[in-house]
Design an enzyme around this catalytic site. Structure first.
Site, PDB file in Angstrom:
ATOM      1  N   LEU A   1      73.042  99.792 -37.468  1.00 25.68           N
ATOM      2  CA  LEU A   1      73.673  99.106 -38.608  1.00 25.68           C
ATOM      3  C   LEU A   1      72.694  98.174 -39.319  1.00 25.68           C
ATOM      4  O   LEU A   1      71.786  97.618 -38.702  1.00 25.68           O
ATOM      5  CB  LEU A   1      74.863  98.261 -38.118  1.00 25.68           C
TER       6      LEU A   1
ATOM      7  N   GLU B   1      57.528  94.909 -50.376  1.00 24.06           N
ATOM      8  CA  GLU B   1      56.913  95.681 -51.463  1.00 24.06           C
ATOM      9  C   GLU B   1      57.935  95.889 -52.582  1.00 24.06           C
ATOM     10  O   GLU B   1      59.050  96.312 -52.320  1.00 24.06           O
ATOM     11  CB  GLU B   1      56.434  97.054 -50.950  1.00 24.06           C
TER      12      GLU B   1
ATOM     13  N   GLY C   1      50.055  92.975 -41.829  1.00 22.25           N
ATOM     14  CA  GLY C   1      51.320  92.255 -42.023  1.00 22.25           C
ATOM     15  C   GLY C   1      52.497  93.203 -42.179  1.00 22.25           C
ATOM     16  O   GLY C   1      52.418  94.387 -41.829  1.00 22.25           O
TER      17      GLY C   1
ATOM     18  N   GLU D   1      54.143 100.691 -43.927  1.00 22.07           N
ATOM     19  CA  GLU D   1      53.395 101.932 -44.186  1.00 22.07           C
ATOM     20  C   GLU D   1      53.368 102.815 -42.940  1.00 22.07           C
ATOM     21  O   GLU D   1      53.536 104.026 -43.021  1.00 22.07           O
ATOM     22  CB  GLU D   1      51.948 101.606 -44.599  1.00 22.07           C
TER      23      GLU D   1
ATOM     24  N   GLY E   1      53.709  94.646 -44.726  1.00 18.49           N
ATOM     25  CA  GLY E   1      53.426  95.809 -45.572  1.00 18.49           C
ATOM     26  C   GLY E   1      52.769  96.934 -44.784  1.00 18.49           C
ATOM     27  O   GLY E   1      53.093  98.113 -44.943  1.00 18.49           O
TER      28      GLY E   1
ATOM     29  N   THR F   1      49.773  87.980 -44.154  1.00 14.39           N
ATOM     30  CA  THR F   1      50.202  86.681 -44.695  1.00 14.39           C
ATOM     31  C   THR F   1      51.599  86.415 -44.141  1.00 14.39           C
ATOM     32  O   THR F   1      51.910  85.339 -43.670  1.00 14.39           O
ATOM     33  CB  THR F   1      50.319  86.767 -46.245  1.00 14.39           C
TER      34      THR F   1
ATOM     35  N   MET G   1      70.412  93.289 -35.125  1.00  6.02           N
ATOM     36  CA  MET G   1      69.808  94.027 -34.010  1.00  6.02           C
ATOM     37  C   MET G   1      69.088  95.252 -34.573  1.00  6.02           C
ATOM     38  O   MET G   1      69.591  95.883 -35.503  1.00  6.02           O
ATOM     39  CB  MET G   1      70.890  94.478 -33.020  1.00  6.02           C
TER      40      MET G   1
ATOM     41  N   THR H   1      42.298 101.533 -42.945  1.00  7.70           N
ATOM     42  CA  THR H   1      42.894 101.990 -44.216  1.00  7.70           C
ATOM     43  C   THR H   1      42.173 101.310 -45.372  1.00  7.70           C
ATOM     44  O   THR H   1      41.824 100.130 -45.296  1.00  7.70           O
ATOM     45  CB  THR H   1      44.394 101.649 -44.321  1.00  7.70           C
TER      46      THR H   1
ATOM     47  N   ASP I   1      71.077  98.969 -33.336  1.00 11.89           N
ATOM     48  CA  ASP I   1      72.542  99.108 -33.303  1.00 11.89           C
ATOM     49  C   ASP I   1      73.064 100.099 -34.337  1.00 11.89           C
ATOM     50  O   ASP I   1      74.270 100.256 -34.519  1.00 11.89           O
ATOM     51  CB  ASP I   1      73.222  97.743 -33.504  1.00 11.89           C
TER      52      ASP I   1
END
Length: 300
Positions: free
Chosen positions: A217, A271, A64, A70, A66, A93, A212, A38, A215
């Site tokens: 939630l 982000e 990472g 994506e 981010g 990072t 979790m 990318t 789950d």
């Protein structure tokens, strides 16, 4: 039949000699590891779609939090039955999501898992027209990223004794608004909100130790503003979260709506995102994620 894996690397990490070496060794073992890189943010949806169109069933992303965001955001927008599995090589990072689900930190071991590992269906959360797979933070917490001063991070890690000085020094103002979930609404001032699918954020700070990822939630934590003399109580509540806390409220929900008169600074998987109103909806079991066998974040 030869196993085919499509690896999508964050452009900044593509020259990593250890990663190149691990991929070459995997190819020597007969695995067809195809590499794409990318260059800018719009590349990920295009590369994921391309992989799907070419019949690729497993995508490995190297980067990472981010980059993982994506990839998950691109995958979830593909028709359900065509969605490829997602595996992670943690190279950022901050690798909070990968760390919490116990993807090995070493490139060689995480690539082996990416190729050999089994996948499980996990949740993702829709936030207006965006998505996050790990954690969204709001208000004071949205400022907390890998670059944050250590005193601030310690607060999220539970060492909140430095917080008052820090808040004064940085002039944080609480945000005023309404947060609505199935069980009712929370109205008033808020210093920090954490909406967690995963467990860690801000470079290793544990925000939801029992969250979790399958789950259906989110684990929610809201912190109300407090005075210096109330600090011991705040620390106690951070360490023993409950729905009844005076300053720190903890609960779980499958959806939530935020309505604030002024745009609330938000952070989705690291982000930045600003919005006055936002709706979070858990998308249950929407991503096939390659996980280690003993992943602690799965409800069996």
């Amino acid at each position: 039949m030869k196993k085919t894996i499509r690896a999508i690397l964050n452009g900044k990490k593509a020259g990593n000699p250890e990663l190149r070496d691990a991929i070459m060794k995997m190819r020597d073992k007969g695995v067809d590891v195809q590499v794409r890189v990318t260059w800018e943010s719009q590349d990920m949806p295009r590369l994921v779609k391309e992989a799907v169109d070419e019949g690729i069933e497993r995508i490995v992303v190297a980067g990472g939090d981010g980059t993982v965001n994506e990839a998950a955001s691109a995958i979830i927008q593909i028709e359900e039955e065509k969605r490829p599995e997602l595996a992670i090589i943690p190279l950022g990072t901050a690798n909070d999501f990968a760390t919490a689900i116990q993807v090995p930190a070493s490139i060689k071991a995480s690539l082996s898992l990416a190729v050999e590992g089994q996948s499980a269906l996990v949740d993702c959360v829709k936030a207006n027209d965006r998505y996050f797979i790990n954690v969204a933070t709001a208000g004071f917490g949205a400022e907390v990223t890998a670059e944050t001063p250590v005193e601030l991070k310690n607060f999220l890690g539970g060492g909140a004794y430095t917080l008052t000085g820090v808040v004064k020094a940085l002039g944080f103002k609480p945000y005023d608004g309404t947060i609505t979930i199935e069980g009712g609404a929370y109205q008033g001032e808020m210093l920090l909100g954490a909406f967690c699918n995963g467990r860690l954020a801000g470079g290793g700070q544990e925000l939801a130790s029992k969250a979790m990822i399958n789950d259906g939630l989110m684990d929610l934590t809201l912190v109300r503003p407090f005075l210096p003399h109330e600090l011991p109580k705040v620390i106690e509540e951070i360490n023993n979260p409950s729905e009844k806390g005076e300053f720190v409220k903890h609960t779980r929900a499958s959806w939530l709506e935020i309505d604030f008169p002024n745009p609330l600074p938000l952070n989705l998987d690291g982000e930045p995102y600003h919005s006055r109103t936002i709706r979070f909806d858990v998308q249950p079991k929407s991503i096939r994620l390659v996980l280690p066998q003993d992943c602690p974040c799965l409800v069996s």
